[in-house]
Design a protein around this motif. Structure first.
Motif, PDB file in Angstrom:
ATOM      1  N   LEU A 110       0.776  -1.240   0.000  1.00 48.89           N
ATOM      2  CA  LEU A 110       0.000   0.000   0.000  1.00 48.89           C
ATOM      3  C   LEU A 110       0.813   1.298   0.000  1.00 48.89           C
ATOM      4  O   LEU A 110       0.403   2.255  -0.661  1.00 48.89           O
ATOM      5  CB  LEU A 110      -0.972   0.011   1.182  1.00 48.89           C
ATOM      6  N   PRO A 111       1.922   1.410   0.725  1.00 52.49           N
ATOM      7  CA  PRO A 111       2.588   2.718   0.779  1.00 52.49           C
ATOM      8  C   PRO A 111       2.930   3.304  -0.584  1.00 52.49           C
ATOM      9  O   PRO A 111       2.623   4.473  -0.863  1.00 52.49           O
ATOM     10  CB  PRO A 111       3.842   2.435   1.612  1.00 52.49           C
ATOM     11  N   GLY A 112       3.556   2.527  -1.453  1.00 52.34           N
ATOM     12  CA  GLY A 112       3.900   3.037  -2.779  1.00 52.34           C
ATOM     13  C   GLY A 112       2.671   3.322  -3.611  1.00 52.34           C
ATOM     14  O   GLY A 112       2.616   4.330  -4.335  1.00 52.34           O
ATOM     15  N   ALA A 113       1.662   2.441  -3.515  1.00 54.33           N
ATOM     16  CA  ALA A 113       0.421   2.644  -4.277  1.00 54.33           C
ATOM     17  C   ALA A 113      -0.284   3.913  -3.821  1.00 54.33           C
ATOM     18  O   ALA A 113      -0.789   4.689  -4.646  1.00 54.33           O
ATOM     19  CB  ALA A 113      -0.488   1.430  -4.111  1.00 54.33           C
ATOM     20  N   ILE A 114      -0.327   4.138  -2.521  1.00 56.87           N
ATOM     21  CA  ILE A 114      -0.988   5.332  -1.989  1.00 56.87           C
ATOM     22  C   ILE A 114      -0.248   6.591  -2.404  1.00 56.87           C
ATOM     23  O   ILE A 114      -0.861   7.604  -2.765  1.00 56.87           O
ATOM     24  CB  ILE A 114      -1.106   5.238  -0.457  1.00 56.87           C
ATOM     25  N   ARG A 115       1.073   6.542  -2.372  1.00 62.79           N
ATOM     26  CA  ARG A 115       1.848   7.735  -2.757  1.00 62.79           C
ATOM     27  C   ARG A 115       1.540   8.136  -4.197  1.00 62.79           C
ATOM     28  O   ARG A 115       1.262   9.316  -4.474  1.00 62.79           O
ATOM     29  CB  ARG A 115       3.352   7.465  -2.596  1.00 62.79           C
ATOM     30  N   ALA A 145     -16.250  -1.246   3.366  1.00 63.76           N
ATOM     31  CA  ALA A 145     -15.042  -0.983   2.579  1.00 63.76           C
ATOM     32  C   ALA A 145     -15.384  -1.130   1.099  1.00 63.76           C
ATOM     33  O   ALA A 145     -16.182  -1.993   0.725  1.00 63.76           O
ATOM     34  CB  ALA A 145     -13.915  -1.950   2.961  1.00 63.76           C
ATOM     35  N   ASP A 146     -14.781  -0.283   0.275  1.00 62.71           N
ATOM     36  CA  ASP A 146     -14.973  -0.389  -1.176  1.00 62.71           C
ATOM     37  C   ASP A 146     -14.149  -1.531  -1.749  1.00 62.71           C
ATOM     38  O   ASP A 146     -14.587  -2.227  -2.665  1.00 62.71           O
ATOM     39  CB  ASP A 146     -14.556   0.922  -1.855  1.00 62.71           C
ATOM     40  N   ILE A 147     -12.940  -1.699  -1.194  1.00 67.80           N
ATOM     41  CA  ILE A 147     -11.973  -2.668  -1.731  1.00 67.80           C
ATOM     42  C   ILE A 147     -11.372  -3.453  -0.570  1.00 67.80           C
ATOM     43  O   ILE A 147     -11.034  -2.883   0.470  1.00 67.80           O
ATOM     44  CB  ILE A 147     -10.836  -1.956  -2.481  1.00 67.80           C
ATOM     45  N   GLY A 148     -11.224  -4.740  -0.754  1.00 66.98           N
ATOM     46  CA  GLY A 148     -10.450  -5.553   0.168  1.00 66.98           C
ATOM     47  C   GLY A 148      -9.210  -6.052  -0.548  1.00 66.98           C
ATOM     48  O   GLY A 148      -9.248  -6.311  -1.754  1.00 66.98           O
ATOM     49  N   ILE A 149      -8.108  -6.168   0.165  1.00 71.38           N
ATOM     50  CA  ILE A 149      -6.887  -6.761  -0.397  1.00 71.38           C
ATOM     51  C   ILE A 149      -6.502  -7.877   0.561  1.00 71.38           C
ATOM     52  O   ILE A 149      -6.026  -7.625   1.674  1.00 71.38           O
ATOM     53  CB  ILE A 149      -5.753  -5.737  -0.538  1.00 71.38           C
ATOM     54  N   ALA A 150      -6.745  -9.117   0.139  1.00 72.08           N
ATOM     55  CA  ALA A 150      -6.669 -10.233   1.069  1.00 72.08           C
ATOM     56  C   ALA A 150      -6.629 -11.544   0.290  1.00 72.08           C
ATOM     57  O   ALA A 150      -6.757 -11.552  -0.935  1.00 72.08           O
ATOM     58  CB  ALA A 150      -7.887 -10.205   1.997  1.00 72.08           C
ATOM     59  N   PRO A 151      -6.468 -12.676   1.005  1.00 67.78           N
ATOM     60  CA  PRO A 151      -6.600 -13.967   0.332  1.00 67.78           C
ATOM     61  C   PRO A 151      -8.021 -14.162  -0.204  1.00 67.78           C
ATOM     62  O   PRO A 151      -8.940 -13.422   0.142  1.00 67.78           O
ATOM     63  CB  PRO A 151      -6.283 -14.973   1.446  1.00 67.78           C
ATOM     64  N   ARG A 152      -8.209 -15.175  -1.012  1.00 67.18           N
ATOM     65  CA  ARG A 152      -9.497 -15.441  -1.646  1.00 67.18           C
ATOM     66  C   ARG A 152     -10.585 -15.673  -0.581  1.00 67.18           C
ATOM     67  O   ARG A 152     -10.389 -16.456   0.354  1.00 67.18           O
ATOM     68  CB  ARG A 152      -9.401 -16.675  -2.542  1.00 67.18           C
ATOM     69  N   PRO A 153     -11.716 -15.016  -0.709  1.00 69.02           N
ATOM     70  CA  PRO A 153     -12.802 -15.227   0.254  1.00 69.02           C
ATOM     71  C   PRO A 153     -13.510 -16.552  -0.002  1.00 69.02           C
ATOM     72  O   PRO A 153     -13.388 -17.149  -1.085  1.00 69.02           O
ATOM     73  CB  PRO A 153     -13.744 -14.041  -0.012  1.00 69.02           C
ATOM     74  N   ALA A 154     -14.266 -17.004   0.993  1.00 63.29           N
ATOM     75  CA  ALA A 154     -15.043 -18.227   0.834  1.00 63.29           C
ATOM     76  C   ALA A 154     -16.083 -18.040  -0.268  1.00 63.29           C
ATOM     77  O   ALA A 154     -16.633 -16.945  -0.443  1.00 63.29           O
ATOM     78  CB  ALA A 154     -15.731 -18.581   2.146  1.00 63.29           C
ATOM     79  N   ALA A 155     -16.359 -19.103  -1.007  1.00 64.71           N
ATOM     80  CA  ALA A 155     -17.319 -19.016  -2.114  1.00 64.71           C
ATOM     81  C   ALA A 155     -18.694 -18.591  -1.623  1.00 64.71           C
ATOM     82  O   ALA A 155     -19.448 -17.940  -2.353  1.00 64.71           O
ATOM     83  CB  ALA A 155     -17.392 -20.369  -2.822  1.00 64.71           C
ATOM     84  N   SER A 156     -19.013 -18.934  -0.381  1.00 61.80           N
ATOM     85  CA  SER A 156     -20.335 -18.598   0.163  1.00 61.80           C
ATOM     86  C   SER A 156     -20.548 -17.096   0.309  1.00 61.80           C
ATOM     87  O   SER A 156     -21.694 -16.644   0.416  1.00 61.80           O
ATOM     88  CB  SER A 156     -20.515 -19.267   1.530  1.00 61.80           C
ATOM     89  N   ALA A 284     -11.682   4.552  -7.103  1.00 57.45           N
ATOM     90  CA  ALA A 284     -11.440   3.209  -6.564  1.00 57.45           C
ATOM     91  C   ALA A 284     -10.778   2.323  -7.614  1.00 57.45           C
ATOM     92  O   ALA A 284      -9.849   1.560  -7.311  1.00 57.45           O
ATOM     93  CB  ALA A 284     -12.742   2.589  -6.087  1.00 57.45           C
ATOM     94  N   HIS A 285     -11.233   2.424  -8.855  1.00 57.11           N
ATOM     95  CA  HIS A 285     -10.603   1.645  -9.934  1.00 57.11           C
ATOM     96  C   HIS A 285      -9.160   2.094 -10.150  1.00 57.11           C
ATOM     97  O   HIS A 285      -8.271   1.265 -10.371  1.00 57.11           O
ATOM     98  CB  HIS A 285     -11.404   1.801 -11.219  1.00 57.11           C
ATOM     99  N   ASP A 286      -8.921   3.404 -10.085  1.00 55.26           N
ATOM    100  CA  ASP A 286      -7.554   3.919 -10.244  1.00 55.26           C
ATOM    101  C   ASP A 286      -6.658   3.418  -9.113  1.00 55.26           C
ATOM    102  O   ASP A 286      -5.491   3.070  -9.337  1.00 55.26           O
ATOM    103  CB  ASP A 286      -7.562   5.445 -10.265  1.00 55.26           C
ATOM    104  N   PHE A 287      -7.205   3.377  -7.898  1.00 52.23           N
ATOM    105  CA  PHE A 287      -6.419   2.913  -6.760  1.00 52.23           C
ATOM    106  C   PHE A 287      -6.062   1.435  -6.926  1.00 52.23           C
ATOM    107  O   PHE A 287      -4.917   1.034  -6.656  1.00 52.23           O
ATOM    108  CB  PHE A 287      -7.190   3.120  -5.453  1.00 52.23           C
ATOM    109  N   MET A 288      -7.003   0.634  -7.384  1.00 47.64           N
ATOM    110  CA  MET A 288      -6.714  -0.792  -7.578  1.00 47.64           C
ATOM    111  C   MET A 288      -5.621  -0.992  -8.611  1.00 47.64           C
ATOM    112  O   MET A 288      -4.778  -1.896  -8.470  1.00 47.64           O
ATOM    113  CB  MET A 288      -7.990  -1.535  -7.966  1.00 47.64           C
ATOM    114  N   ARG A 289      -5.605  -0.173  -9.652  1.00 52.91           N
ATOM    115  CA  ARG A 289      -4.536  -0.286 -10.653  1.00 52.91           C
ATOM    116  C   ARG A 289      -3.174   0.002 -10.035  1.00 52.91           C
ATOM    117  O   ARG A 289      -2.173  -0.642 -10.388  1.00 52.91           O
ATOM    118  CB  ARG A 289      -4.816   0.659 -11.828  1.00 52.91           C
ATOM    119  N   GLU A 290      -3.112   0.965  -9.111  1.00 53.60           N
ATOM    120  CA  GLU A 290      -1.833   1.266  -8.452  1.00 53.60           C
ATOM    121  C   GLU A 290      -1.390   0.106  -7.559  1.00 53.60           C
ATOM    122  O   GLU A 290      -0.196  -0.207  -7.470  1.00 53.60           O
ATOM    123  CB  GLU A 290      -1.957   2.550  -7.631  1.00 53.60           C
ATOM    124  N   VAL A 291      -2.340  -0.543  -6.891  1.00 49.80           N
ATOM    125  CA  VAL A 291      -2.002  -1.700  -6.055  1.00 49.80           C
ATOM    126  C   VAL A 291      -1.478  -2.845  -6.925  1.00 49.80           C
ATOM    127  O   VAL A 291      -0.494  -3.508  -6.580  1.00 49.80           O
ATOM    128  CB  VAL A 291      -3.224  -2.153  -5.235  1.00 49.80           C
TER     129      VAL A 291
END
Length: 302
Positions: A110-115, A145-156, A284-291
């Motif tokens: 996140l630090p570099g993406a946020i910068r 939250a608009d975006i999560g950055i994490a391991p894959r969530p449960a299918a349920s 939010a889409h722009d932020f995800m591209r930076e991540v």
């Protein structure tokens, strides 16, 4: 029954007050004088009060008109301001991006993406919440939250998941340990004191499965809740450990080293978690591209 004026009617009222002339006011609004006169008449009928005194040479506000003027000015000003804010939000110049993620990701990707994001979106605020995987997924599912950055969530949970990084399990040792000179097989953990993660962490389950696949039996020590604790114990020569690459990057100690492991390929897939039923604004889409860009850079550096 209370009567309300439309925005065009408020604008007509203020234009006539400013010009004090029906012909000039009509010209300013681009309408004919008869049509403009009908609009003013309709306003007065709707409100049930005379707003202008007129004679052959003068148009003046009545006391009721003087009372209405600041109200009309404020309404038009607020209308313009609020829609400017809305347009700025839609166009990505203002707004807020709410991100939930793991602590190891917050400290590495996140630090570099946020910068970079803040350099191109100075009017957009980024909110960050740090937690383990399931609470991150829940925040996205519940709209906190608009975006999560994490391991894959449960299918349920029926959330969208876009993989961006393979967070591999790696050997962790002191930087001056002979183990830091090369990659090793999983058997090394049966030969040294092993600093383990707590059994109530997702990481411990992944480590145990990898060790079982490699037919390695270990006697865990300490059972640490956080990677930073395991790293600190390794630095103090209490043993070696297994962490993810991002977990080691989070610690950022020159006294700590990590090496790839030969044998079973073990990693957790990190990705962008979003809700399929909730639209995201352009920031939010722009932020995800930076991540994603940050994840690719870290992957190349591995």
């Amino acid at each position: 029954m209370h009567q309300r004026l439309t925005l065009p009617q408020l604008e007509a009222f203020l234009t006539l007050e400013a010009t004090a002339n029906f012909s000039a006011a009509a010209a300013a609004l681009g309408v004919s004088q008869p049509a403009f006169s009908r609009t003013i008449h309709q306003i007065e009928v709707r409100l049930g009060v005379r707003l202008f005194d007129r004679d052959s040479r003068h148009v003046r506000l009545t006391p009721a008109g003087q009372q209405l003027r600041p109200i009309a000015e404020r309404l038009l000003k607020d209308y313009d301001r609020l829609f400017r804010e809305f347009e700025s939000h839609v166009e990505g110049r203002e707004g807020r991006v709410r991100v939930a993620t793991l602590p190891s990701i917050a400290a590495t990707l996140l630090p570099g993406a946020i910068r970079r994001f803040c350099e191109t979106h100075p009017g957009v605020k980024v909110d960050i919440w740090e937690d383990v995987g399931p609470p991150v997924h829940r925040m996205v599912a519940e709209g906190e939250a608009d975006i999560g950055i994490a391991p894959r969530p449960a299918a349920s949970m029926a959330l969208d998941f876009k993989p961006i990084y393979q967070d591999r399990l790696v050997l962790v040792c002191r930087a001056d340990d002979e183990l830091a000179r090369a990659a090793h097989g999983w058997s090394v953990f049966g030969e040294r004191p092993f600093i383990a993660m707590s059994t109530d962490t997702d990481l411990r389950g992944m480590i145990d499965r990898a060790l079982a696949a490699a037919n390695v039996v270990v006697e865990p020590l300490f059972n640490c809740k956080y990677p930073t604790t395991a790293g600190a114990l390794v630095i103090e020569s209490q043993g070696i450990s297994i962490l993810t690459r991002l977990g080691v990057e989070q610690i950022r100690s020159p006294d700590l080293a990590w090496r790839e492991l030969d044998g079973p390929d073990a990693f957790r897939l990190i990705g962008l978690v979003t809700s399929p039923g909730r639209s995201l604004m352009s920031p939010a889409h722009d932020f995800m591209r930076e991540v994603e860009k940050e994840a690719r850079a870290l992957g190349r550096a591995a």
